[in-house]
Design a protein around this motif. Sequence first.
Motif, PDB file in Angstrom:
ATOM      1  N   ASN A   1      -8.384   4.284  -3.388  1.00 38.62           N
ATOM      2  CA  ASN A   1      -9.612   4.362  -2.614  1.00 38.62           C
ATOM      3  C   ASN A   1      -9.504   5.549  -1.666  1.00 38.62           C
ATOM      4  O   ASN A   1      -8.423   5.854  -1.148  1.00 38.62           O
ATOM      5  CB  ASN A   1      -9.823   3.080  -1.808  1.00 38.62           C
ATOM      6  CG  ASN A   1     -10.135   1.894  -2.684  1.00 38.62           C
ATOM      7  OD1 ASN A   1     -10.969   1.984  -3.578  1.00 38.62           O
ATOM      8  ND2 ASN A   1      -9.463   0.775  -2.452  1.00 38.62           N
TER       9      ASN A   1
ATOM     10  N   LYS B   1       0.821  -1.200   0.000  1.00 38.86           N
ATOM     11  CA  LYS B   1       0.000   0.000   0.000  1.00 38.86           C
ATOM     12  C   LYS B   1       0.863   1.261   0.000  1.00 38.86           C
ATOM     13  O   LYS B   1       1.944   1.295   0.593  1.00 38.86           O
ATOM     14  CB  LYS B   1      -0.912   0.026   1.229  1.00 38.86           C
ATOM     15  CG  LYS B   1      -1.884  -1.138   1.327  1.00 38.86           C
ATOM     16  CD  LYS B   1      -2.970  -1.046   0.257  1.00 38.86           C
ATOM     17  CE  LYS B   1      -4.033  -2.117   0.455  1.00 38.86           C
ATOM     18  NZ  LYS B   1      -5.092  -2.028  -0.586  1.00 38.86           N
TER      19      LYS B   1
ATOM     20  N   LYS C   1     -15.239   5.378  -5.487  1.00 41.09           N
ATOM     21  CA  LYS C   1     -14.034   5.023  -4.744  1.00 41.09           C
ATOM     22  C   LYS C   1     -14.081   5.448  -3.274  1.00 41.09           C
ATOM     23  O   LYS C   1     -13.088   5.307  -2.564  1.00 41.09           O
ATOM     24  CB  LYS C   1     -12.814   5.670  -5.407  1.00 41.09           C
ATOM     25  CG  LYS C   1     -12.521   5.160  -6.817  1.00 41.09           C
ATOM     26  CD  LYS C   1     -12.111   3.703  -6.799  1.00 41.09           C
ATOM     27  CE  LYS C   1     -11.605   3.233  -8.156  1.00 41.09           C
ATOM     28  NZ  LYS C   1     -10.314   3.796  -8.529  1.00 41.09           N
TER      29      LYS C   1
ATOM     30  N   THR D   1      -2.447   4.149  -3.500  1.00 43.84           N
ATOM     31  CA  THR D   1      -3.504   3.130  -3.406  1.00 43.84           C
ATOM     32  C   THR D   1      -4.659   3.567  -2.516  1.00 43.84           C
ATOM     33  O   THR D   1      -5.785   3.097  -2.678  1.00 43.84           O
ATOM     34  CB  THR D   1      -2.944   1.808  -2.855  1.00 43.84           C
ATOM     35  OG1 THR D   1      -2.462   2.013  -1.509  1.00 43.84           O
ATOM     36  CG2 THR D   1      -1.805   1.291  -3.724  1.00 43.84           C
ATOM     37  N   ASP D   2      -4.369   4.445  -1.547  1.00 40.09           N
ATOM     38  CA  ASP D   2      -5.390   4.880  -0.599  1.00 40.09           C
ATOM     39  C   ASP D   2      -5.133   6.333  -0.213  1.00 40.09           C
ATOM     40  O   ASP D   2      -3.980   6.746  -0.034  1.00 40.09           O
ATOM     41  CB  ASP D   2      -5.363   4.022   0.660  1.00 40.09           C
ATOM     42  CG  ASP D   2      -5.686   2.557   0.383  1.00 40.09           C
ATOM     43  OD1 ASP D   2      -6.870   2.194   0.475  1.00 40.09           O
ATOM     44  OD2 ASP D   2      -4.745   1.806   0.055  1.00 40.09           O
TER      45      ASP D   2
ATOM     46  N   HIS E   1     -14.894   5.186   0.609  1.00 40.61           N
ATOM     47  CA  HIS E   1     -15.107   4.171   1.639  1.00 40.61           C
ATOM     48  C   HIS E   1     -15.187   4.867   2.992  1.00 40.61           C
ATOM     49  O   HIS E   1     -14.496   5.854   3.243  1.00 40.61           O
ATOM     50  CB  HIS E   1     -13.961   3.159   1.650  1.00 40.61           C
ATOM     51  CG  HIS E   1     -13.828   2.397   0.374  1.00 40.61           C
ATOM     52  ND1 HIS E   1     -14.428   1.174   0.153  1.00 40.61           N
ATOM     53  CD2 HIS E   1     -13.164   2.693  -0.773  1.00 40.61           C
ATOM     54  CE1 HIS E   1     -14.142   0.749  -1.060  1.00 40.61           C
ATOM     55  NE2 HIS E   1     -13.377   1.652  -1.648  1.00 40.61           N
TER      56      HIS E   1
ATOM     57  N   TRP F   1     -10.788   7.434   1.850  1.00 40.12           N
ATOM     58  CA  TRP F   1     -11.309   7.066   3.160  1.00 40.12           C
ATOM     59  C   TRP F   1     -11.762   8.287   3.954  1.00 40.12           C
ATOM     60  O   TRP F   1     -10.990   9.210   4.202  1.00 40.12           O
ATOM     61  CB  TRP F   1     -10.252   6.315   3.959  1.00 40.12           C
ATOM     62  CG  TRP F   1      -9.909   4.982   3.372  1.00 40.12           C
ATOM     63  CD1 TRP F   1      -8.946   4.703   2.437  1.00 40.12           C
ATOM     64  CD2 TRP F   1     -10.557   3.743   3.651  1.00 40.12           C
ATOM     65  NE1 TRP F   1      -8.950   3.366   2.123  1.00 40.12           N
ATOM     66  CE2 TRP F   1      -9.924   2.751   2.859  1.00 40.12           C
ATOM     67  CE3 TRP F   1     -11.598   3.371   4.502  1.00 40.12           C
ATOM     68  CZ2 TRP F   1     -10.299   1.414   2.886  1.00 40.12           C
ATOM     69  CZ3 TRP F   1     -11.973   2.037   4.537  1.00 40.12           C
ATOM     70  CH2 TRP F   1     -11.334   1.077   3.745  1.00 40.12           C
TER      71      TRP F   1
END
Length: 280
Positions: free
Chosen positions: A127, A53, A162, A96-97, A164, A129
Amino acid sequence: MKLYTINTGNFKLDGGAMFGVVPKSIWSKQVPADENNMCAWALRCLLIEVDDKLVLVDNGMGDKQDAKFFGHYYMHGDDTLDGSLAKQGFTKDDITDVILSHLHFDHCGGSIVRNGEALVPAFKNANFWSNERHWQWATQPNEREKASFLKENILPIQESGKLHFAEVQDGASIIHPAITVRYAYGHTDAMMLPQMEYKGRTAVFMADLLPSVAHIPLPYVMGYDMFPLTTLKEKKAFLEEAAEKEYVLFLEHDANNECCTVQKTDKGIRLKETFKLEDL
């Protein structure tokens, strides 16, 4: 795990707003103001490389707003998100995040870019968050705070598919086994503070719970905070814990200091030392 400092530029905000009830005659000794009472602040983000990640915490203001908007904030300096990532050997496509501490424009504006007439994620493989409580707060804002929640920064994240939500359990969340998210409710509702173990120390991304070392004394609470007495309580509890456990505090807005530690003194919790993340 590896941690990297990602500088995305500097901006200015009104000194009185940044220090609330503390008079200028006191705060200006630590953070000087210009002729317009504006003080310089950083837009400093954190990049976490762990397992497979690559996690970016916050992403600055971005560049899609018009000249009038940026004219209010006196953007300056040579640092950019792309440039800072490149210095570490990465691009936005490698992310990635993206953890968004909260959805104020100076923390999430870089999430979305213009592609012609469309608004699309800047991190096409990532993604995003947030948490459900803060998302509802930001997308249905109160009159006092809504100027900080810009729809063009926020809604396209959800539209991309995307988005979350971190699940809050016992006051914290785990986004990755190595990254725990604490929550604070004074600056804005359900702000996220990522915490991780790094080189034998606990490091915490402070977002706007502690914008700079100048905000360590308890009464130094921003006028931007929605619930200042909640911030006061949260700061007191957190700084006492940070002093006892020798946490490394990563500072998002301090123009001069990336990281600090704090200590207990006869006057309360005070600054112990400052240093760059790379020197840890």
